[in-house]
Design an enzyme around this catalytic site. Structure first.
Site, PDB file in Angstrom:
ATOM      1  N   GLU A 193       4.095  -3.382  12.578  1.00  0.00           N
ATOM      2  CA  GLU A 193       3.082  -2.363  12.296  1.00  0.00           C
ATOM      3  C   GLU A 193       1.970  -3.099  11.573  1.00  0.00           C
ATOM      4  OE1 GLU A 193       0.855  -0.190  10.708  1.00  0.00           O
ATOM      5  OE2 GLU A 193       2.372   0.803   9.460  1.00  0.00           O
ATOM      6  N   ASN A 238       0.812  -1.232   0.000  1.00  0.00           N
ATOM      7  CA  ASN A 238       0.000   0.000   0.000  1.00  0.00           C
ATOM      8  C   ASN A 238       0.844   1.280   0.000  1.00  0.00           C
ATOM      9  OD1 ASN A 238       0.787  -0.407   2.661  1.00  0.00           O
ATOM     10  ND2 ASN A 238      -1.138   0.297   3.535  1.00  0.00           N
ATOM     11  N   CYS A 257      -3.447   1.410   6.937  1.00  0.00           N
ATOM     12  CA  CYS A 257      -3.748   0.828   8.259  1.00  0.00           C
ATOM     13  C   CYS A 257      -4.411   1.846   9.171  1.00  0.00           C
ATOM     14  CB  CYS A 257      -2.468   0.362   8.934  1.00  0.00           C
ATOM     15  SG  CYS A 257      -1.554  -0.797   7.951  1.00  0.00           S
TER      16      CYS A 257
HETATM   17  C1  SIN Z   1       0.175   2.126   6.624  1.00  0.00           C
HETATM   18  O1  SIN Z   1      -0.912   2.054   6.125  1.00  0.00           O
HETATM   19  O2  SIN Z   1       0.752   1.088   7.006  1.00  0.00           O
HETATM   20  C2  SIN Z   1       0.929   3.402   6.811  1.00  0.00           C
HETATM   21  C3  SIN Z   1       0.128   4.611   6.683  1.00  0.00           C
HETATM   22  C4  SIN Z   1       0.889   5.884   6.950  1.00  0.00           C
HETATM   23  O3  SIN Z   1       2.115   5.883   7.092  1.00  0.00           O
HETATM   24  O4  SIN Z   1       0.245   6.919   7.039  1.00  0.00           O
END
Ligand code: SIN
Length: 485
Positions: free
Chosen positions: A257, A158, A291
């Site tokens: 994460e 992503n 996420c």
């Molecule tokens: C992610 O979706 O893992 C990271 C999103 C972000 O860094 O804003």
């Protein structure tokens, strides 16, 4: 074919020990543009032998790197940052083609990713130890901070650029070497980053990129190898749990994460226009595939109707299409499976009483596109309340009291981001402190920044990326006890 200013940034081989190689198997696999379904190129597919080679070379390379001054490492990282910014247009084109996000958003990701390199280039110079007052007058106690060792980074599709830089930059700054396994759907951004690191003068072996179709085999090679001392992973909670188990045998340090289920809470005293603006930004960034995307909209009953109407009105303004086309604000999802999974959540919600007030279907643009969707009358019993949607669907749930909002917000094993909209300062403190999340956006829908700690609690993982804390995950503290003084 991509039309790049610098065609050498489109790489089709693995990058191991500073060399572009075809890999042990000689196999290749196609990289497909999710917006069009067309093949961008074929890429060499790495395996466990390639991974083991990269790890051994990393171990060798870091022996010298860790002895260099922090100032020297800073200069290399700054040069890498500068080259990324010089090539931002090409890097954004590559990212847009392999991942699907609109070109402007892709450029934003390149800037965001590069910012981690700039930040940790500076932090390299601030890895301070301590002098500790001893209980014995004839002793002096101190700590030094040392690189943890070879780092393995497994990164998601992503954010094909930024999720790499925010692991690699602190690792290199600390004096480690890194072997990256990027997602097989989006490896081209990783390889372009490696090409620029090489041009920046990063010594051979410090950054290797092992791409391959067999993620399980490469992942196992990384987690099993005793020379790898640290694994940093961004991805699903399911895979994260498996990797933690695999790392247990060699007692590796891990940073995880993992998935989120972000509540976005709107109180009746919120500025509703501001809340809607934040909702659009948080929900539809990267077509809902982050996420930290808002996953559940909890709205106080007295403003439920008004918020929903305003949200629908603004969501209708999104323009869905190929991210490479001007004005498009939302691209495709990563693949057809993603569309089907999201539609299954929507169908389940409808079957159990939710109302589709916008979208709720695949788009006519092709099998990878899903319409921006809003569902009302969603309840905590539905799958969509409990699972990470990872797509452009906004379920709205009414609540009556602050206590109820908190209970709903925390009713999940995930604990990454949350958002709260209210003008009441006492409530801001009270509510934020009671939310079970690593990140709280207060009257703000976009919370990511290289200067701030990114990470979750509960099953959303451990460790923090970015900020002054981000380097800690790549460091061991050594305690020196000096006697006879
Ligand atoms: C992610 O979706 O893992 C990271 C999103 C972000 O860094 O804003």
């Amino acid at each position: 074919m991509l039309s790049l200013n610098d065609p050498l940034l489109l790489k089709t081989q693995l990058f191991i020990n500073g060399e572009w190689v075809n890999g042990d198997s000689g196999n290749t696999f196609p990289i497909v543009n999710p917006a069009t379904g067309t093949e961008i190129c074929k890429l060499a597919s790495g395996n466990k032998n390639d991974t083991n080679t990269a790890i051994k070379c990393a171990q060798n390379a870091m022996q010298k790197w860790r002895q260099l001054t922090a100032k020297y490492r800073t200069q290399i990282l700054k040069q890498w940052h500068a080259l990324i910014m010089e090539n931002i247009d090409d890097l954004a084109l590559i990212l847009c083609a392999e991942q699907g996000k609109p070109l402007a958003e892709a450029k934003g990701e390149i800037q965001y990713g590069a910012a981690y390199i700039e930040w940790f280039a500076e932090e390299a110079k601030r890895i301070y130890g301590d002098i500790i007052p001893s209980n014995n007058a004839n002793q002096r106690l101190l700590t030094v901070k040392q690189p943890i060792g070879v780092v393995a980074a497994i990164t998601p599709w992503n954010f094909p650029n930024a999720m790499i830089t925010r692991k690699v930059a602190p690792a290199l700054a600390a004096g480690c070497a890194v072997v990256v396994k990027p997602a097989e759907a989006t490896p081209l951004s990783a390889l372009a980053l490696a090409e620029l690191a090489d041009r920046a003068g990063l010594p051979k072996g410090l950054l290797s990129i092992v791409v391959g179709v067999d993620a399980i085999e490469i992942g196992k090679a990384l987690t099993d190898h005793p020379l790898v001392r640290k694994l940093s992973f961004t991805g699903s909670t399911k895979v994260g749990k498996l990797l933690i188990k695999q790392c247990a045998d060699t007692v590796k340090k891990t940073s995880m994460e993992l998935g989120g289920n972000a509540p976005f809470i709107v109180f009746e005293d919120a500025d509703l226009d501001q809340a809607v603006q934040g909702a659009i930004a948080s929900k539809f960034r990267n077509a809902g595939q982050t996420c930290v995307c808002a996953n559940r909209f909890l709205v106080q009953r007295s403003v439920y109707q008004e918020f929903t109407e305003k949200f629908i009105e603004q969501t209708k303004k999104l323009i869905v299409g190929n991210g490479n086309t001007e004005n498009v604000t939302m691209g495709p999802l990563i693949n057809t499976d993603a569309v089907q999974n999201i539609h299954a959540l929507v169908t389940d919600a409808e079957r159990n009483g939710a109302t589709k007030v916008l979208g709720g279907a695949a788009s006519e643009l092709g099998s990878n596109y899903y319409l921006p969707t809003i569902l009302t009358n969603v309840t905590p019993q539905m799958r969509i309340f409990n699972e990470e949607i990872f797509g452009p669907v906004a379920p709205i749930i009414p609540f009556d009291t602050e206590e109820q909002a908190l209970e709903l917000a925390n009713a999940t094993e995930a604990g990454l981001a949350s958002y709260v909209y209210t003008q009441n300062y006492a409530r801001i403190w009270r509510f934020s402190e009671n939310l079970e999340n690593g990140i709280v956006g207060i009257n703000e829908g976009i919370i990511s920044s290289e200067v701030a700690p990114f990470g979750g609690v509960k099953e959303s993982g451990n460790g923090r990326e970015g900020s002054k804390y981000g380097i800690d995950d790549y460091i061991e503290i050594k305690y020196l006890c000096m006697g006879g003084i």
